[in-house]
Design a protein around this motif. Structure first.
Motif, PDB file in Angstrom:
ATOM      1  N   GLU A 130       0.624  14.742 -58.814  1.00 20.39           N
ATOM      2  CA  GLU A 130      -0.241  15.852 -58.313  1.00 20.39           C
ATOM      3  C   GLU A 130      -1.644  15.251 -57.907  1.00 20.39           C
ATOM      4  O   GLU A 130      -2.130  15.577 -56.998  1.00 20.39           O
ATOM      5  CB  GLU A 130      -0.391  17.031 -59.156  1.00 20.39           C
ATOM      6  CG  GLU A 130       0.927  17.805 -59.442  1.00 20.39           C
ATOM      7  CD  GLU A 130       1.811  18.227 -58.350  1.00 20.39           C
ATOM      8  OE1 GLU A 130       1.016  18.586 -57.333  1.00 20.39           O
ATOM      9  OE2 GLU A 130       2.953  18.385 -58.286  1.00 20.39           O
ATOM     10  N   PHE A 131      -2.038  14.325 -58.909  1.00 23.09           N
ATOM     11  CA  PHE A 131      -3.063  13.820 -58.653  1.00 23.09           C
ATOM     12  C   PHE A 131      -3.235  12.815 -57.208  1.00 23.09           C
ATOM     13  O   PHE A 131      -4.121  12.766 -56.521  1.00 23.09           O
ATOM     14  CB  PHE A 131      -3.585  12.792 -59.785  1.00 23.09           C
ATOM     15  CG  PHE A 131      -4.841  12.099 -59.761  1.00 23.09           C
ATOM     16  CD1 PHE A 131      -6.082  12.582 -59.980  1.00 23.09           C
ATOM     17  CD2 PHE A 131      -4.954  10.512 -59.335  1.00 23.09           C
ATOM     18  CE1 PHE A 131      -7.260  11.659 -59.873  1.00 23.09           C
ATOM     19  CE2 PHE A 131      -6.003   9.884 -59.124  1.00 23.09           C
ATOM     20  CZ  PHE A 131      -7.246  10.472 -59.251  1.00 23.09           C
ATOM     21  N   GLY A 132      -2.193  12.195 -57.056  1.00 22.48           N
ATOM     22  CA  GLY A 132      -1.858  11.329 -55.905  1.00 22.48           C
ATOM     23  C   GLY A 132      -1.842  12.343 -54.703  1.00 22.48           C
ATOM     24  O   GLY A 132      -2.573  11.899 -53.824  1.00 22.48           O
ATOM     25  N   ASN A 177       4.619  12.593 -47.473  1.00 19.72           N
ATOM     26  CA  ASN A 177       3.581  12.857 -48.603  1.00 19.72           C
ATOM     27  C   ASN A 177       4.045  12.748 -49.889  1.00 19.72           C
ATOM     28  O   ASN A 177       3.645  12.348 -50.671  1.00 19.72           O
ATOM     29  CB  ASN A 177       2.985  14.341 -48.459  1.00 19.72           C
ATOM     30  CG  ASN A 177       2.197  14.577 -47.054  1.00 19.72           C
ATOM     31  OD1 ASN A 177       1.740  13.642 -46.431  1.00 19.72           O
ATOM     32  ND2 ASN A 177       1.906  15.721 -46.742  1.00 19.72           N
ATOM     33  N   GLU A 178       5.310  13.121 -50.027  1.00 11.85           N
ATOM     34  CA  GLU A 178       6.074  13.284 -51.398  1.00 11.85           C
ATOM     35  C   GLU A 178       5.985  11.397 -51.857  1.00 11.85           C
ATOM     36  O   GLU A 178       5.948  11.166 -52.933  1.00 11.85           O
ATOM     37  CB  GLU A 178       7.486  13.643 -51.443  1.00 11.85           C
ATOM     38  CG  GLU A 178       7.053  15.103 -51.494  1.00 11.85           C
ATOM     39  CD  GLU A 178       6.579  15.753 -52.664  1.00 11.85           C
ATOM     40  OE1 GLU A 178       6.971  15.320 -53.935  1.00 11.85           O
ATOM     41  OE2 GLU A 178       5.687  16.635 -52.480  1.00 11.85           O
ATOM     42  N   TRP A 179       6.385  10.738 -50.643  1.00  7.73           N
ATOM     43  CA  TRP A 179       6.562   9.203 -50.988  1.00  7.73           C
ATOM     44  C   TRP A 179       5.236   8.412 -51.494  1.00  7.73           C
ATOM     45  O   TRP A 179       5.015   8.017 -52.447  1.00  7.73           O
ATOM     46  CB  TRP A 179       6.947   8.434 -49.882  1.00  7.73           C
ATOM     47  CG  TRP A 179       7.135   7.037 -50.246  1.00  7.73           C
ATOM     48  CD1 TRP A 179       8.376   6.404 -50.588  1.00  7.73           C
ATOM     49  CD2 TRP A 179       6.423   6.023 -49.845  1.00  7.73           C
ATOM     50  NE1 TRP A 179       7.873   5.138 -50.645  1.00  7.73           N
ATOM     51  CE2 TRP A 179       6.902   4.781 -50.252  1.00  7.73           C
ATOM     52  CE3 TRP A 179       5.001   6.089 -49.292  1.00  7.73           C
ATOM     53  CZ2 TRP A 179       6.100   3.473 -50.151  1.00  7.73           C
ATOM     54  CZ3 TRP A 179       4.381   4.935 -49.181  1.00  7.73           C
ATOM     55  CH2 TRP A 179       4.888   3.724 -49.507  1.00  7.73           C
ATOM     56  N   GLU A 180       4.024   9.081 -50.673  1.00 12.61           N
ATOM     57  CA  GLU A 180       2.704   8.579 -51.101  1.00 12.61           C
ATOM     58  C   GLU A 180       2.381   8.938 -52.521  1.00 12.61           C
ATOM     59  O   GLU A 180       1.938   8.440 -53.160  1.00 12.61           O
ATOM     60  CB  GLU A 180       1.705   8.996 -50.031  1.00 12.61           C
ATOM     61  CG  GLU A 180       2.032   8.370 -48.774  1.00 12.61           C
ATOM     62  CD  GLU A 180       0.615   8.708 -47.819  1.00 12.61           C
ATOM     63  OE1 GLU A 180       0.777   8.167 -46.747  1.00 12.61           O
ATOM     64  OE2 GLU A 180       0.014   9.636 -47.856  1.00 12.61           O
ATOM     65  N   ALA A 181       2.596  10.162 -52.855  1.00 11.33           N
ATOM     66  CA  ALA A 181       2.156  10.675 -54.052  1.00 11.33           C
ATOM     67  C   ALA A 181       2.788  10.123 -55.193  1.00 11.33           C
ATOM     68  O   ALA A 181       2.326   9.844 -56.403  1.00 11.33           O
ATOM     69  CB  ALA A 181       2.577  12.141 -54.091  1.00 11.33           C
ATOM     70  N   GLU A 182       4.137  10.052 -55.057  1.00 10.59           N
ATOM     71  CA  GLU A 182       5.065   9.293 -55.844  1.00 10.59           C
ATOM     72  C   GLU A 182       4.773   7.764 -56.158  1.00 10.59           C
ATOM     73  O   GLU A 182       4.667   7.037 -57.125  1.00 10.59           O
ATOM     74  CB  GLU A 182       6.567   9.422 -55.707  1.00 10.59           C
ATOM     75  CG  GLU A 182       7.454   9.135 -56.744  1.00 10.59           C
ATOM     76  CD  GLU A 182       7.091  10.169 -57.990  1.00 10.59           C
ATOM     77  OE1 GLU A 182       7.323   9.589 -59.292  1.00 10.59           O
ATOM     78  OE2 GLU A 182       6.679  11.213 -57.659  1.00 10.59           O
TER      79      GLU A 182
END
Length: 167
Positions: free
Chosen positions: A84-86, A122-127
């Motif tokens: 979530e911080f990502g 976006n999910e890839w970047e956050a992970e």
């Protein structure tokens, strides 16, 4: 979608000056980052039902709220919180429809709680951000052990390389 190299640079720029303790604590990361930017990040444990995301970020007028699955391990908790911080440091909240907690009609709030992802990029970047930060935390913890409690000792620990890269 940003490259891994640019995500590493983003992590270093956002986390480097936070003076984090070892062993790493995701909640402390959020507290210190929130203080630095003048907007609290409140991390809240919530027993989320099966089929829901394990974490959720909602933007309030006065703070950001990271909810994470209460029924999980410390390692998974940290992964959820930093994921979530990502999203936050990558600016994903501003990229799509706003999830402002106080202004959401009930049906939108319900939809936000049932959202399973932003988009694949976006999910890839956050992970990836979560993996980078947790990898650095593991490496720093293995090299330095625990952070010294006394400020003078913390400075010596840093000068001798006790914290690597971003700590």
């Amino acid at each position: 979608m940003r490259s891994v190299k640019s995500l590493r640079r983003l992590c270093e720029n956002e986390v480097r000056s936070l003076d984090l303790d070892l062993p790493f604590d995701a909640v402390q990361l959020c507290e210190k980052y929130g203080k630095r930017r003048g907007r609290d990040i409140l991390v809240i444990s919530q027993p989320l039902p099966v089929g829901m995301p394990n974490g959720l970020w909602l933007v309030g007028d006065d703070a950001d709220y990271f909810f994470y699955q209460a029924n999980t391990s410390r390692t998974h908790r940290d992964q959820i919180i930093i994921h979530e911080f990502g999203h936050l440091i990558a600016g994903h909240q501003n990229a799509g429809p706003s999830a402002r907690a106080e202004q959401m009609p009930a049906e939108e709030a319900d939809a936000a709680l049932h959202r399973t992802c932003y988009d694949d990029a976006n999910e890839w970047e956050a992970e990836m951000i979560a993996s980078i930060i947790l990898g650095w935390a593991s490496e720093a913890g293995a090299l330095a052990g625990r952070t010294a409690k006394h400020d003078s000792l913390r400075g010596i620990q840093r000068a001798l390389g006790g914290h690597s890269r971003w700590l």
